[in-house]
Design an enzyme around this catalytic site. Sequence first.
Site, PDB file in Angstrom:
ATOM      1  N   GLY A  17      37.477  36.665  19.574  1.00 50.47           N
ATOM      2  CA  GLY A  17      36.704  36.393  20.774  1.00 50.47           C
ATOM      3  C   GLY A  17      36.424  37.677  21.515  1.00 50.47           C
ATOM      4  N   GLU A  18      35.772  37.548  22.669  1.00 51.23           N
ATOM      5  CA  GLU A  18      35.503  38.714  23.492  1.00 51.23           C
ATOM      6  C   GLU A  18      35.407  38.288  24.943  1.00 51.23           C
ATOM      7  OE1 GLU A  18      31.409  40.337  23.295  1.00 51.23           O
ATOM      8  OE2 GLU A  18      31.164  38.915  21.655  1.00 51.23           O
ATOM      9  N   GLY A  20      35.666  40.237  29.275  1.00 52.81           N
ATOM     10  CA  GLY A  20      35.493  41.421  30.095  1.00 52.81           C
ATOM     11  C   GLY A  20      36.455  42.534  29.759  1.00 52.81           C
ATOM     12  N   ASP A 132      45.485  38.117  36.935  1.00 55.48           N
ATOM     13  CA  ASP A 132      44.419  37.370  36.273  1.00 55.48           C
ATOM     14  C   ASP A 132      44.993  36.166  35.532  1.00 55.48           C
ATOM     15  OD1 ASP A 132      41.792  36.797  35.549  1.00 55.48           O
ATOM     16  OD2 ASP A 132      41.927  37.946  33.692  1.00 55.48           O
TER      17      ASP A 132
END
Length: 889
Positions: A17-18, A20, A132
Amino acid sequence: MKAGDTLGPYQILAKLGEGGMGEMYRATDTNLARQVAIKVLPDAVASDAERLARFDREAKTLAALNHPRIAAIYGLEKSGGQIALVMELVEGLTLADRIVESPVPVDEAILIAKQIAEALEAAHEQGIVHRDLKPANIKLRPDGTVKVLDFGLAKAMEPRATSSSQSNLPTITTPAMTRAGLILGTAAYMSPEQARGRPVDRRADIWALGTVLFEMLAGQRAFDGEDTTETLAAIVKSEPDLNRLPEATPARVREIIQRALTKDLHDRFQDIGDFRYELGRAAADRGGSSAPVRRTSRWFATVAGLAGAVVVTAAVTGALILWLRPGRPQGIVRLTIGPAADNPLRVVNTDPSVAISPDGLHVFYNSGRDIPSGGITRRDLDRLTALRLDGLPSNIDSPFVSPDNEWLGFDDGGARLRRVAIQGGPPNTISAIDGALRGASWGVDDTIVFATVAPATGLFRVKASGGEPELLTKPADGEGDHLWPDILPGGRGVLFTIVPAGSIAEASIALLDSNTRAYRVIVRGGSAPRYLPTGHIVYGESGKLRAVVFDLDRLEVKEPSRLVLEGVRTEYNGAAHFSVAGNGSLTYIADPPAAARPGRVVWVGRDGREQDSVTASELESPRYLRLSPDRQRLALAVGRDIWVYDLRGRPPIRLTTQGATDPLWSLDGARIFYRVENSRRSVVVLPSDGGGGEPKATSPEGSFAPRGWDRAGRTLLALHFDGPQRDIVQWSLDNPDVFEPVVRTPSFDGGFGIAMSPDGRWLAYASDRDGAQQIWVQPYPGPGVARRVSPRGGIHPVWSPNGRELFYVDGERLMSVVVGREGDFPFATATALFSHAFAPPSEGTPDYDVGSDGRFLLIKSSETARFAEPQIAVVLNWFEELKRLVPTD
């Protein structure tokens, strides 16, 4: 990157996946043949020297987060102009995937949130804030274990700020954005202070966990909007709608969420440990444990593990499968765990050496033949192999397991209470302790009650996450030690043992009431009590287990005690080697009758050949051989008592009749000092001619073994047993109440031998300060440095009568070190004299000595002699037998 590409030693397998923070790939570490996760950093980071330097610093800090709930960082890889973070590959769905399926049931949500809190707590202790936290950064492994990802990366990857407040602005990366790597938190999980661009601390993570718990239960976000602006506005201005939570949500869980999502920083939880504590109480309210929720049935996983294991005992395997199969009567199953040859059971005679996890799946035991090779081994009952927990101190003792089956607590021998994940890994320090650990109990509220002795004695309480211990009890004058605590359900109180000065037969079981903070005796006799869910208290007494019915509501004993099991190893100080799981399984060290190890005392030459025999017939387990100063008599432990043999042919004299070890002659040969194990003052003295009289105590309070004298023969040198620690100490016979250290280091000093030179100038001893037991010599009484004289290992030093030669044992070889007459201890290289089947390495005095003519007096054991090895016994579904033997109605 694509499958087949390489980045340093890592071969890419697939893209995961990708986002930020970069692109994520599954890869193979070709050096270590393991799969890893690789996060290739965005160009914005890789091309910014300042951000890259900061990222390097942050990554090093993050790599120190070794915790079973945190995905580990293995390192940084810089290759071909790309920079990648190499991490543990965690299989399983994300929590976001799980929530998409359906809202999470209350019990499962509590357990998931508690594991997340444990991860945050470990990070916060290192000064790391996640910043986060969100469901997409939380992985749920198939076995139910929670792993939190991307700790601290938001801060590591933030861009250069033009002001101090700008670095806290809530920049959000979305698919529509072209600049990557600017995440400071995903909007829906941001705290109000983070959304306003104000400084962020650990309370931002507390807020985020509150939103995650809300979302698990409700199946929808606590704060949401059509876009980022609306979402941030809702966070800053509105309150979470708790009415969206399921009606079945307990009031305590609602209160936890409400407090976590309080906008006022001062009213919010101030510490994630408080959040975790409240979750533990919520789980306890619902009658559950905090064990991970597994998505497959326990019996199927267990039987599958058995099927794939090497079958060493068909009967045991069949019994386990039948017992674990659902829908069948769960009869009582008895079996014995045979410790692996390379991880043998090591029984510590001061502390319990075995523990079972509350879920009954894992047995832990002290392993290794001696302290230098010691450690902890885990034996899983659904497998037939044992696993040594690496990276732990060699003199670890007193294992105990957390109620969530995830942590193993222990005394590391260095005055520290520590814990380690039961799957292994680096240990964490919970607290320093003043003295040696004598029992610990881990409560469902994540506090630990423990006991210590020498110098401190009494019960203490400390948070499992760490902190300063709180004193709970202090023994009254003349009362004795408070040992072996056990926390009652609901925190109602603590059971413990009062061990008075003198015999353990006078011990009693007491109860500390949590409400009144007062304690009282409830059972006379016995030690090491454990409260069981069946409504019984089980405790040890002289090689047996006894049980008594206990009213938990009234905190009263209801019935006289009854015998429930024999053959359980107990110790002189009240330690009882047993442990009971919440599922009804019992494990204990089965103590077989002591087997004789017959042997003769013989003279041998420097070539090892037998010349004469002192004892024509074999003796029962001869040990602790010591020649008198004039070399005309021999003190020897036969069985458990000291005998004196006259080498000129007179009949031997039995000096003691109640158990003794470690004899030491006075310099004039008129008296023998020796050790007894059931006394507050462990070194006593008697005339060496057997002339009678009562043994006289001649040591400070504590556990000591006499080893030597100063030049005048008025200062006694001794080995000090301080829990698992060993030190060399001394005291004056004119003032035997006070001792002072001679050699005291974090190492294991003197346990495998102490010897004073005949002229009183040099002290030789064994120590593991170089990692293995070696022979060291230092000036006495000092000053001066210690010198190592053994090149590759050694124990049990002995001086020649003239002090010109030092002998020691290296495996099965007797070694010699020639010592010069002048200067600062000049010594030659050690040489081997002969091989001999010395007794297995153990604490105590050597089993050899040197005569005035240079010959060696030693013990020659029978060729067929064997030691009686204690075994680890397990009884599955033992509660059924207990209830039959001691009915509660």
